[in-house]
Enzyme design. Structure first.
Site, PDB file in Angstrom:
ATOM      1  N   ILE A  12      21.588 -25.535  41.443  1.00 39.50           N
ATOM      2  CA  ILE A  12      22.048 -26.230  42.790  1.00 39.50           C
ATOM      3  C   ILE A  12      23.676 -26.366  42.579  1.00 39.50           C
ATOM      4  O   ILE A  12      24.395 -26.503  43.325  1.00 39.50           O
ATOM      5  CB  ILE A  12      21.256 -27.536  43.092  1.00 39.50           C
ATOM      6  CG1 ILE A  12      19.808 -27.145  43.171  1.00 39.50           C
ATOM      7  CG2 ILE A  12      21.490 -28.021  44.421  1.00 39.50           C
ATOM      8  CD1 ILE A  12      18.771 -28.228  43.353  1.00 39.50           C
ATOM      9  N   ASP A  31      28.821 -30.255  31.786  1.00 35.17           N
ATOM     10  CA  ASP A  31      27.577 -29.633  31.876  1.00 35.17           C
ATOM     11  C   ASP A  31      27.162 -29.084  30.104  1.00 35.17           C
ATOM     12  O   ASP A  31      28.204 -28.653  29.389  1.00 35.17           O
ATOM     13  CB  ASP A  31      27.132 -28.462  32.493  1.00 35.17           C
ATOM     14  CG  ASP A  31      25.508 -28.016  32.829  1.00 35.17           C
ATOM     15  OD1 ASP A  31      25.062 -27.821  31.812  1.00 35.17           O
ATOM     16  OD2 ASP A  31      25.420 -27.834  33.793  1.00 35.17           O
ATOM     17  N   ASN A  32      26.060 -29.429  29.664  1.00 30.56           N
ATOM     18  CA  ASN A  32      26.036 -29.114  28.269  1.00 30.56           C
ATOM     19  C   ASN A  32      25.208 -27.728  28.068  1.00 30.56           C
ATOM     20  O   ASN A  32      24.782 -27.243  27.079  1.00 30.56           O
ATOM     21  CB  ASN A  32      24.874 -30.135  27.648  1.00 30.56           C
ATOM     22  CG  ASN A  32      23.497 -30.184  28.109  1.00 30.56           C
ATOM     23  OD1 ASN A  32      23.271 -29.551  29.055  1.00 30.56           O
ATOM     24  ND2 ASN A  32      22.873 -31.070  27.559  1.00 30.56           N
ATOM     25  N   SER A 124      14.410 -36.327  44.532  1.00 33.68           N
ATOM     26  CA  SER A 124      13.473 -35.361  44.926  1.00 33.68           C
ATOM     27  C   SER A 124      12.240 -35.773  45.583  1.00 33.68           C
ATOM     28  O   SER A 124      12.151 -37.020  45.809  1.00 33.68           O
ATOM     29  CB  SER A 124      12.806 -34.684  43.587  1.00 33.68           C
ATOM     30  OG  SER A 124      11.611 -33.992  43.802  1.00 33.68           O
ATOM     31  N   THR A 126       9.586 -35.516  45.240  1.00 33.26           N
ATOM     32  CA  THR A 126       8.527 -36.048  44.243  1.00 33.26           C
ATOM     33  C   THR A 126       8.402 -37.758  44.231  1.00 33.26           C
ATOM     34  O   THR A 126       7.282 -38.323  44.194  1.00 33.26           O
ATOM     35  CB  THR A 126       8.678 -35.501  42.888  1.00 33.26           C
ATOM     36  OG1 THR A 126       7.564 -35.513  41.801  1.00 33.26           O
ATOM     37  CG2 THR A 126       9.860 -36.105  41.978  1.00 33.26           C
ATOM     38  N   TYR A 148       8.590 -36.714  34.853  1.00 34.89           N
ATOM     39  CA  TYR A 148       9.798 -36.059  35.654  1.00 34.89           C
ATOM     40  C   TYR A 148       9.990 -37.086  37.022  1.00 34.89           C
ATOM     41  O   TYR A 148      10.838 -37.712  37.053  1.00 34.89           O
ATOM     42  CB  TYR A 148       9.484 -34.756  35.991  1.00 34.89           C
ATOM     43  CG  TYR A 148      10.660 -34.227  36.925  1.00 34.89           C
ATOM     44  CD1 TYR A 148      11.890 -34.146  36.662  1.00 34.89           C
ATOM     45  CD2 TYR A 148      10.120 -33.989  38.291  1.00 34.89           C
ATOM     46  CE1 TYR A 148      12.894 -33.806  37.568  1.00 34.89           C
ATOM     47  CE2 TYR A 148      11.212 -33.633  39.287  1.00 34.89           C
ATOM     48  CZ  TYR A 148      12.372 -33.395  39.076  1.00 34.89           C
ATOM     49  OH  TYR A 148      13.380 -33.042  39.819  1.00 34.89           O
ATOM     50  N   LYS A 152      13.086 -39.864  38.173  1.00 36.16           N
ATOM     51  CA  LYS A 152      13.727 -39.898  39.395  1.00 36.16           C
ATOM     52  C   LYS A 152      13.601 -41.157  40.057  1.00 36.16           C
ATOM     53  O   LYS A 152      14.450 -41.584  40.904  1.00 36.16           O
ATOM     54  CB  LYS A 152      13.117 -38.679  40.377  1.00 36.16           C
ATOM     55  CG  LYS A 152      13.418 -37.319  40.042  1.00 36.16           C
ATOM     56  CD  LYS A 152      15.134 -37.030  39.970  1.00 36.16           C
ATOM     57  CE  LYS A 152      15.471 -35.604  39.482  1.00 36.16           C
ATOM     58  NZ  LYS A 152      16.917 -35.677  38.903  1.00 36.16           N
ATOM     59  N   ASN A 197       8.179 -21.426  36.682  1.00 37.95           N
ATOM     60  CA  ASN A 197       7.077 -22.368  37.055  1.00 37.95           C
ATOM     61  C   ASN A 197       7.180 -22.410  38.626  1.00 37.95           C
ATOM     62  O   ASN A 197       6.033 -22.754  39.154  1.00 37.95           O
ATOM     63  CB  ASN A 197       7.382 -23.789  36.592  1.00 37.95           C
ATOM     64  CG  ASN A 197       7.546 -23.950  35.218  1.00 37.95           C
ATOM     65  OD1 ASN A 197       6.510 -23.686  34.465  1.00 37.95           O
ATOM     66  ND2 ASN A 197       8.642 -24.502  34.591  1.00 37.95           N
ATOM     67  N   ARG A 230       4.902 -26.036  51.520  1.00 36.81           N
ATOM     68  CA  ARG A 230       5.966 -26.807  51.127  1.00 36.81           C
ATOM     69  C   ARG A 230       7.334 -26.620  52.171  1.00 36.81           C
ATOM     70  O   ARG A 230       7.312 -25.359  53.144  1.00 36.81           O
ATOM     71  CB  ARG A 230       6.631 -26.384  49.858  1.00 36.81           C
ATOM     72  CG  ARG A 230       5.558 -26.503  48.704  1.00 36.81           C
ATOM     73  CD  ARG A 230       5.448 -28.001  48.390  1.00 36.81           C
ATOM     74  NE  ARG A 230       4.543 -28.058  47.316  1.00 36.81           N
ATOM     75  CZ  ARG A 230       3.251 -28.205  47.290  1.00 36.81           C
ATOM     76  NH1 ARG A 230       2.482 -28.286  48.387  1.00 36.81           N
ATOM     77  NH2 ARG A 230       2.349 -28.398  46.284  1.00 36.81           N
ATOM     78  N   PRO A 292      -3.199 -28.385  38.674  1.00 35.69           N
ATOM     79  CA  PRO A 292      -3.568 -29.624  38.994  1.00 35.69           C
ATOM     80  C   PRO A 292      -2.558 -30.616  39.218  1.00 35.69           C
ATOM     81  O   PRO A 292      -1.139 -30.287  39.097  1.00 35.69           O
ATOM     82  CB  PRO A 292      -3.783 -30.041  37.327  1.00 35.69           C
ATOM     83  CG  PRO A 292      -4.097 -28.755  36.655  1.00 35.69           C
ATOM     84  CD  PRO A 292      -3.416 -27.936  37.315  1.00 35.69           C
TER      85      PRO A 292
END
Ligand code: NAD
Ligand code: UFG
Length: 337
Positions: A12, A31-32, A124, A126, A148, A152, A197, A230, A292
């Site tokens: 993003i 950024d690493n 998110s 989420t 996770y 957030k 994923n 979604r 799950p």
């Protein structure tokens, strides 16, 4: 004056660098490269014809942050840097708390030292936890069901407390729904490490022949065809949402959450079918058991982003599929090629 983009080499972040530069902002990236390649930034420069000043550093490193703030006139920060895989966060919770929370605390500490008090944060959907009602609206109760998600939610709370303590801040908490797609050039896109994923990268890797078939996680959900629904949003639309959020933050003080979604739900099989139609490539699939923790459906009410930021998503599912495919086809191994 510049905008600091943490995690700007990622999926993003790289798309946001382009839209910020197109809108006339100068960008500096930290950024690493933990989950990305600096090639994405070279391609951003190729697309926009403008330089991206890049620091390969970890956001937890306050000395590195201080150096960036000393060397550049930063007026606001877009904070993408963080780890994002739900399953990995369950297996490695401390790694997630350490990265996501500590990097945010280090960042806002150094921002405060330099009197930079404008931040746009990658949250998110989420954070709505297990919602009982759709579409999701910003004022609904929040919750988290995995480490996770908790990072957030904690970060949203940290930034909200920061504003409560000091009303000079302006904080935009952007709650993304499901970003997919890629830049029209086909030069940048999502480049997951290992087996993806998420649904769209999985489909596109089946299309390019790297994976054999799509595994559909459950077809007994309470949805249009039994598969999970979604709110997929084109990553370029999402990137433009960050430009609007920065425009807003530079002119205001406050702390507000905004849903960035289209408001439309698409099922797994609908997305698979749209991809086949858009690309002409067959995507074989099997139905597997549910994954799950996956809810039946998740989609946004994005009215607040429209009213306050003047932002709405403009791309539909067909363009999301076409653009993902152009990127995947041209870069079968992502930035490795
Ligand atoms: P990404 O992994 O492609 O980008 C994140 C970038 O941050 C990577 O380039 C990584 O190398 C960098 N990074 C991680 N930890 C760092 C650190 N401590 N210091 C410096 N750099 C660091 O992920 P993305 O999909 O572009 O997501 C960006 C942000 O949006 C993340 O915070 C993610 O949690 C959030 N988000 C993503 C999605 C999604 O589905 N992609 C959905 C909701 C929210
Ligand atoms: N799915 C499959 N097969 C796959 C992958 C996914 O059938 O190989 C299904 C899932 O069951 C779900 C849908 O496709 O119904 C979308 O799954 P994704 O993994 O692409 O996305 P999620 O909605 O599960 O997760 C996303 C972000 C997370 C975030 C979450 C909640 O990736 O970071 O939304 O906002 F936490």
């Amino acid at each position: 004056m510049s905008i600091l983009i943490t995690g700007g080499a990622g999926f993003i972040g790289s798309h946001t660098c382009i839209e910020m530069q197109n809108a006339g902002y100068d960008v500096v990236v930290i950024d690493n490269l933990d989950n990305s390649s600096s090639k994405s930034l070279e391609r951003v420069e190729k697309i926009t014809g403008k330089p991206v000043k890049f620091y390969k550093e970890d956001v937890r490193n306050k000395e590195a942050l201080r150096k960036i703030f000393k060397e550049n006139e930063i007026e606001a920060v877009i904070h993408f840097a963080g780890l994002k895989a739900v399953g990995e966060s369950v297996r490695e919770p401390i790694m997630y708390y350490d990265n996501n929370l500590i990097n945010t605390i280090s960042l806002v500490e150094v921002m405060t030292e330099f009197n930079v008090k404008k931040i746009v944060f990658s949250s998110s959907a989420t954070v709505y936890g297990v919602a009982t009602q759709m579409p999701l609206v910003e004022g609904m109760p929040l919750g988290a069901i995995n480490p996770y998600g908790r990072t957030k939610l904690f970060i949203e709370n940290i930034l909200t407390d920061l504003f409560t303590a000091d009303n000079d801040w302006c904080v935009a908490l952007l709650r993304y729904f499901n970003p997919i797609g890629a830049h029209k050039s086909g030069l940048i896109g999502e480049d997951p490490k290992g087996i993806p994923n998420n649904l769209m990268p999985y489909i596109s890797q089946v299309a390019v022949g790297k994976l054999e078939k799509l595994h559909v996680f459950g077809n007994d959900y309470k949805t249009v065809d039994g598969t999970g629904v979604r709110d997929y949003i084109h990553v370029v639309d999402l990137a433009v949402g960050h430009v609007k959020a920065i425009d807003w933050a530079l002119k205001n003080k406050g702390c507000e959450a905004f849903n960035l979604g289209t408001g439309n739900g698409t099922s797994v099989l609908q997305l698979r079918d749209a991809f086949v139609k858009a690309t002409g490539v067959e995507i074989p699939y099997v139905i597997d058991p549910r994954r799950p923790g996956d809810p039946d459906e998740v989609y946004a009410n994005a009215d607040k982003a429209k009213t306050v930021l003047g932002w709405t998503a403009k791309y539909g599912i067909d363009e999301m599929c076409e653009d993902t495919w152009r990127w995947q086809k041209n870069n079968p191994n992502g930035y490795e090629d």
